[in-house]
Design a protein around this motif. Sequence first.
Motif, PDB file in Angstrom:
ATOM      1  N   UNK A 180       0.831  -1.199   0.000  1.00  0.00           N
ATOM      2  CA  UNK A 180       0.000   0.000   0.000  1.00  0.00           C
ATOM      3  C   UNK A 180       0.872   1.259   0.000  1.00  0.00           C
ATOM      4  N   UNK A 181       0.211   2.403  -0.121  1.00  0.00           N
ATOM      5  CA  UNK A 181       0.917   3.689  -0.152  1.00  0.00           C
ATOM      6  C   UNK A 181       1.820   3.837   1.068  1.00  0.00           C
ATOM      7  N   UNK A 182       3.040   4.326   0.830  1.00  0.00           N
ATOM      8  CA  UNK A 182       4.008   4.514   1.904  1.00  0.00           C
ATOM      9  C   UNK A 182       4.864   3.295   2.173  1.00  0.00           C
ATOM     10  N   UNK A 183       4.644   2.205   1.421  1.00  0.00           N
ATOM     11  CA  UNK A 183       5.379   0.968   1.646  1.00  0.00           C
ATOM     12  C   UNK A 183       6.258   0.618   0.446  1.00  0.00           C
ATOM     13  N   UNK A 184       7.153  -0.340   0.653  1.00  0.00           N
ATOM     14  CA  UNK A 184       7.947  -0.899  -0.436  1.00  0.00           C
ATOM     15  C   UNK A 184       7.828  -2.412  -0.379  1.00  0.00           C
ATOM     16  N   UNK A 185       8.511  -3.101  -1.302  1.00  0.00           N
ATOM     17  CA  UNK A 185       8.396  -4.549  -1.412  1.00  0.00           C
ATOM     18  C   UNK A 185       9.606  -5.228  -0.792  1.00  0.00           C
ATOM     19  N   UNK A 186       9.366  -6.054   0.210  1.00  0.00           N
ATOM     20  CA  UNK A 186      10.464  -6.744   0.890  1.00  0.00           C
ATOM     21  C   UNK A 186      11.217  -7.676  -0.052  1.00  0.00           C
ATOM     22  N   UNK A 187      10.509  -8.335  -0.953  1.00  0.00           N
ATOM     23  CA  UNK A 187      11.160  -9.244  -1.889  1.00  0.00           C
ATOM     24  C   UNK A 187      12.075  -8.479  -2.835  1.00  0.00           C
ATOM     25  N   UNK A 188      11.682  -7.255  -3.209  1.00  0.00           N
ATOM     26  CA  UNK A 188      12.534  -6.419  -4.061  1.00  0.00           C
ATOM     27  C   UNK A 188      13.829  -6.067  -3.334  1.00  0.00           C
ATOM     28  N   UNK A 189      13.700  -5.720  -2.064  1.00  0.00           N
ATOM     29  CA  UNK A 189      14.880  -5.378  -1.273  1.00  0.00           C
ATOM     30  C   UNK A 189      15.837  -6.554  -1.190  1.00  0.00           C
ATOM     31  N   UNK A 190      15.292  -7.747  -0.960  1.00  0.00           N
ATOM     32  CA  UNK A 190      16.121  -8.941  -0.830  1.00  0.00           C
ATOM     33  C   UNK A 190      16.834  -9.267  -2.135  1.00  0.00           C
ATOM     34  N   UNK A 191      16.094  -9.238  -3.238  1.00  0.00           N
ATOM     35  CA  UNK A 191      16.681  -9.593  -4.532  1.00  0.00           C
ATOM     36  C   UNK A 191      17.744  -8.590  -4.969  1.00  0.00           C
ATOM     37  N   UNK A 192      17.512  -7.302  -4.701  1.00  0.00           N
ATOM     38  CA  UNK A 192      18.490  -6.302  -5.143  1.00  0.00           C
ATOM     39  C   UNK A 192      19.763  -6.392  -4.315  1.00  0.00           C
ATOM     40  N   UNK A 193      19.647  -6.698  -3.022  1.00  0.00           N
ATOM     41  CA  UNK A 193      20.834  -6.818  -2.175  1.00  0.00           C
ATOM     42  C   UNK A 193      21.696  -8.005  -2.590  1.00  0.00           C
ATOM     43  N   UNK A 194      21.051  -9.072  -3.042  1.00  0.00           N
ATOM     44  CA  UNK A 194      21.778 -10.277  -3.423  1.00  0.00           C
ATOM     45  C   UNK A 194      22.027 -10.353  -4.924  1.00  0.00           C
ATOM     46  N   UNK A 195      21.582  -9.329  -5.638  1.00  0.00           N
ATOM     47  CA  UNK A 195      21.737  -9.280  -7.099  1.00  0.00           C
ATOM     48  C   UNK A 195      21.175 -10.538  -7.753  1.00  0.00           C
ATOM     49  N   UNK A 196      19.964 -10.910  -7.340  1.00  0.00           N
ATOM     50  CA  UNK A 196      19.297 -12.088  -7.873  1.00  0.00           C
ATOM     51  C   UNK A 196      18.057 -11.676  -8.661  1.00  0.00           C
ATOM     52  N   UNK A 197      17.641 -12.492  -9.623  1.00  0.00           N
ATOM     53  CA  UNK A 197      16.401 -12.182 -10.350  1.00  0.00           C
ATOM     54  C   UNK A 197      15.193 -12.280  -9.432  1.00  0.00           C
ATOM     55  N   UNK A 198      14.157 -11.554  -9.783  1.00  0.00           N
ATOM     56  CA  UNK A 198      12.945 -11.538  -8.974  1.00  0.00           C
ATOM     57  C   UNK A 198      12.294 -12.912  -8.924  1.00  0.00           C
ATOM     58  N   UNK A 199      11.803 -13.270  -7.733  1.00  0.00           N
ATOM     59  CA  UNK A 199      11.083 -14.527  -7.567  1.00  0.00           C
ATOM     60  C   UNK A 199       9.586 -14.294  -7.389  1.00  0.00           C
ATOM     61  N   UNK A 200       9.162 -13.067  -7.592  1.00  0.00           N
ATOM     62  CA  UNK A 200       7.739 -12.734  -7.449  1.00  0.00           C
ATOM     63  C   UNK A 200       7.286 -11.891  -8.643  1.00  0.00           C
ATOM     64  N   UNK A 201       5.976 -11.786  -8.779  1.00  0.00           N
ATOM     65  CA  UNK A 201       5.364 -10.914  -9.790  1.00  0.00           C
ATOM     66  C   UNK A 201       4.603  -9.824  -9.052  1.00  0.00           C
ATOM     67  N   UNK A 202       4.814  -8.576  -9.442  1.00  0.00           N
ATOM     68  CA  UNK A 202       4.107  -7.439  -8.834  1.00  0.00           C
ATOM     69  C   UNK A 202       3.165  -6.842  -9.874  1.00  0.00           C
ATOM     70  N   UNK A 203       1.881  -6.803  -9.539  1.00  0.00           N
ATOM     71  CA  UNK A 203       0.852  -6.338 -10.468  1.00  0.00           C
ATOM     72  C   UNK A 203       0.049  -5.215  -9.807  1.00  0.00           C
ATOM     73  N   UNK A 204      -0.223  -4.156 -10.567  1.00  0.00           N
ATOM     74  CA  UNK A 204      -1.008  -3.036 -10.033  1.00  0.00           C
ATOM     75  C   UNK A 204      -2.436  -3.501  -9.755  1.00  0.00           C
ATOM     76  N   UNK A 205      -2.844  -3.478  -8.511  1.00  0.00           N
ATOM     77  CA  UNK A 205      -4.206  -3.823  -8.131  1.00  0.00           C
ATOM     78  C   UNK A 205      -5.181  -2.744  -8.582  1.00  0.00           C
TER      79      UNK A 205
END
Length: 211
Positions: free
Chosen positions: A74-99
């Motif tokens: 929701x507004x004011x938040x970020x994605x924990x999975x994005x943070x994890x993948x970017x820190x480890x330089x790994x491809x995304x393991x999730x799909x993010x879709x605009x609700x």
Amino acid sequence: MVEKQRLIAEFINVFEKELIDKIGEHGVLRSYGEGDFIMDIGNYIKTIPILLKGSIKIIREDDDGNEIFLYFIQAGETCAMSLTCCMQNEPSRIRAVAEEAVELIALPVHFMDEWMMQHTTWKNFVMRTYQNRFEELLNTIDLIAFHNMDKRLIGYLKEKSKIHQSNQISVTHQDIASELNSSREAISRLLKKLEKQGKVKLHRNRIDLID
């Protein structure tokens, strides 16, 4: 560059002024329509999203292409999975879709480590994100492991209602089936059962959640 006054209004109680200035300088404002893919499985993450408006649903997919809904951002938040993948330089393991229609700030990932060291408020923001997502994932696991599908369905509808701030939920039976990794027929039967119990009211491509 993101408008400074808007950032101050959104994040004055989250980040210190110096960090808000940096977000405004380096962040890029992006918009997405309902149903747009913001991030997909297998993509390398180049930016960290901070949501300003709307909501995003996070979906996991297995090797056979079956999807399961994990949580909303929701507004004011970020994605924990994005943070994890970017820190480890790994491809995304999730799909993010605009609700629904979304506006977000895209921050280059190389600021992640730098700001963790320089700004306590950013570190707190990241840690709070991990904690919130972990609690939501535990709730999802509990629903899958310990509750039958009708309770999972009600939990899903309540979460949708909360996100959209309305008891009228625009969604098809197939959409629900896909996100709960079930069949449309099973979801339709359960919804009719819930309607008989007075918990929902069914319409064409819409479900009213009854308090």
